[in-house]
Design an enzyme around this catalytic site. Structure first.
Site, PDB file in Angstrom:
ATOM      1  CG  ASP A   1      -9.494 -34.632 -16.893  1.00  0.00           C
ATOM      2  OD1 ASP A   1      -9.545 -34.923 -17.977  1.00  0.00           O
ATOM      3  OD2 ASP A   1      -9.657 -33.525 -16.228  1.00  0.00           O
TER       4      ASP A   1
ATOM      5  CB  SER B   1      -1.904 -31.747 -11.507  1.00  0.00           C
ATOM      6  OG  SER B   1      -2.769 -30.558 -11.593  1.00  0.00           O
TER       7      SER B   1
HETATM    8  C1  GLA Z   1     -11.406 -30.703 -18.936  1.00  0.00           C
HETATM    9  C2  GLA Z   1     -12.426 -31.744 -17.767  1.00  0.00           C
HETATM   10  C3  GLA Z   1     -12.601 -32.745 -18.591  1.00  0.00           C
HETATM   11  C4  GLA Z   1     -13.132 -32.763 -20.175  1.00  0.00           C
HETATM   12  C5  GLA Z   1     -11.960 -31.688 -21.026  1.00  0.00           C
HETATM   13  C6  GLA Z   1     -12.373 -31.441 -22.284  1.00  0.00           C
HETATM   14  O1  GLA Z   1     -10.051 -31.474 -18.769  1.00  0.00           O
HETATM   15  O2  GLA Z   1     -11.708 -31.786 -16.772  1.00  0.00           O
HETATM   16  O3  GLA Z   1     -13.661 -33.574 -17.932  1.00  0.00           O
HETATM   17  O4  GLA Z   1     -14.187 -32.030 -20.273  1.00  0.00           O
HETATM   18  O5  GLA Z   1     -11.934 -30.504 -20.134  1.00  0.00           O
HETATM   19  O6  GLA Z   1     -12.494 -32.173 -23.211  1.00  0.00           O
END
Ligand code: GLA
Length: 379
Positions: free
Chosen positions: A167, A122
């Site tokens: 993300d 989010s």
């Molecule tokens: C979180 C972080 C990402 C990534 C994941 C694990 O979502 O924001 O950058 O490291 O964990 O894959």
């Protein structure tokens, strides 16, 4: 819901949306320069934005009406000055200004159906929608990967959360019907078709509703361990340890915990290669065991799972799911489950029953339909 005009006394100049994500596979690889394979969810954060003559940044979230509009001086945005949800969009304005872009005053109304605190990004959706809206409104012409970089800087340097780029890239760059095969070293990417419906498959998201308190510190700890492992092996990042040379590399590490962390990252990159090759070959049905193996690696070697996530995976796979794994950073949040379309309901029910059977709050289960990345919407 309150309208932009009621709130700010002017119609918005435009409307933008950016989605949350799940990661099909490639977990805790992004800060090791490795490979990831996310898809965008149909759940989005929308921003109705207007340019204003004042030099303020006014932010309002329809999900936080009690907090009212957050009113910030655009020329006085400094690290540490903004806390809570508003740090993400304010961080984007800060990062753009740090890059030398000249922004004017803004009124923004956010609305979102991306579940918060569920490991479904989010915060990335909030950052990316802001970055795209500002790029469009101020004629910055930033490409999707540049938007993701700005969003990541907002999160890392302004909001103080040490995430990788997974993300933000997912939210900015995914396309409908595809997973995004992303090399986080150079942001090289390719859209890989994920034609689930044609193959009679469904991907379920199970939001466990739990978030363990130590999540952020533990995430930073894993990053540090990976850096120690790379330094001990004399490589720039764990991405540079070849899968074929893993056994030999492990003999050069003195510490059992470090060996397990390195083994996770190296085998996970290899699983991303195998999953994307199967998808390329139109064999999505066969990826299930790789997803489940990825979960075992995150649970046993990387130690970022938790009992609730493990319960989803063991219950779903015992009930006949093709594969299941935690998705995102771990320590709570969500799992994904790949099922035959006609087993969707039975699998969801098995998971719900298992949760209520051990006295957990029932999780939220919904379908992950590979959707579009950030875009401007018609008004
Ligand atoms: C979180 C972080 C990402 C990534 C994941 C694990 O979502 O924001 O950058 O490291 O964990 O894959």
């Amino acid at each position: 819901m309150v309208r932009h005009e009621e709130l700010y006394g002017a119609e918005p100049d435009g409307l933008w949306a950016a989605p949350g994500r799940v990661n099909l596979i490639g977990e805790h690889t992004d800060y090791n320069d490795g490979l990831v394979l996310p898809l965008a969810l149909p759940h989005t954060t929308r921003a109705a934005v207007s340019r204003r003559a004042h030099r303020r940044l006014r932010l309002y979230s329809a999900q936080m009406p009690a907090a009212g509009p957050v009113d910030l001086d655009l020329d006085a945005l400094t690290v540490g000055a903004v806390t809570g949800w508003a740090a993400y969009p304010a961080g984007v304005a800060w990062a753009l200004r740090e890059d030398g872009h000249d922004l004017g005053g803004l009124d923004i109304l956010f609305d979102s159906d991306v579940p918060v605190g569920a490991g479904l990004s989010s915060s990335a959706a909030l950052e990316v929608v802001t970055a795209l809206a500002l790029s469009d409104l101020f004629g910055l012409g930033l490409a999707p990967d540049a938007l993701a970089r700005v969003a990541q800087r907002a999160e890392n340097d302004f909001a103080g959360v040490p995430s990788g780029i997974l993300d933000q890239m997912a939210s900015a760059c995914c396309t409908a019907g595809h997973v995004l095969r992303l090399d986080t070293r150079d942001l090289g990417m390719r859209q890989v078709p994920f034609a689930m419906a044609r193959e009679g498959l469904r991907l379920l998201v199970v939001d466990t509703g739990v978030r363990h308190a130590h999540a952020e510190g533990a995430y930073a700890g894993r990053r540090a361990e990976c850096e120690t492992g790379a330094a001990a092996l004399g490589v720039p990042a764990l991405r540079d340890v070849p899968y074929e040379g893993l056994d030999e590399a492990l003999t050069r590490l003195p510490d059992e915990t470090l060996r397990r962390r390195v083994r996770h990252v190296v085998t996970e990159n290899h699983r991303v290669e195998r999953v994307s090759a199967l998808l390329d070959a139109g064999r999505a049905r066969e990826i299930g065991p790789l997803l489940t193996a990825g979960h075992a690696s995150l649970r046993d070697d990387f130690e970022v799972s938790c009992p609730e996530l493990d319960l989803v995976v063991t219950t779903a796979t015992s009930a006949g799911a093709l594969g299941a794994r935690m998705t995102g950073g771990g320590f709570g949040g969500s799992a994904i489950v790949l099922v035959d379309a006609d087993a969707t309901e039975a699998t969801g029910k098995a998971v719900l029953d298992a949760f209520t059977g051990v006295g957990h709050h029932p999780p939220r289960v919904f379908e992950a339909i590979p959707s579009s990345g950030a875009q401007r919407l018609p008004m």
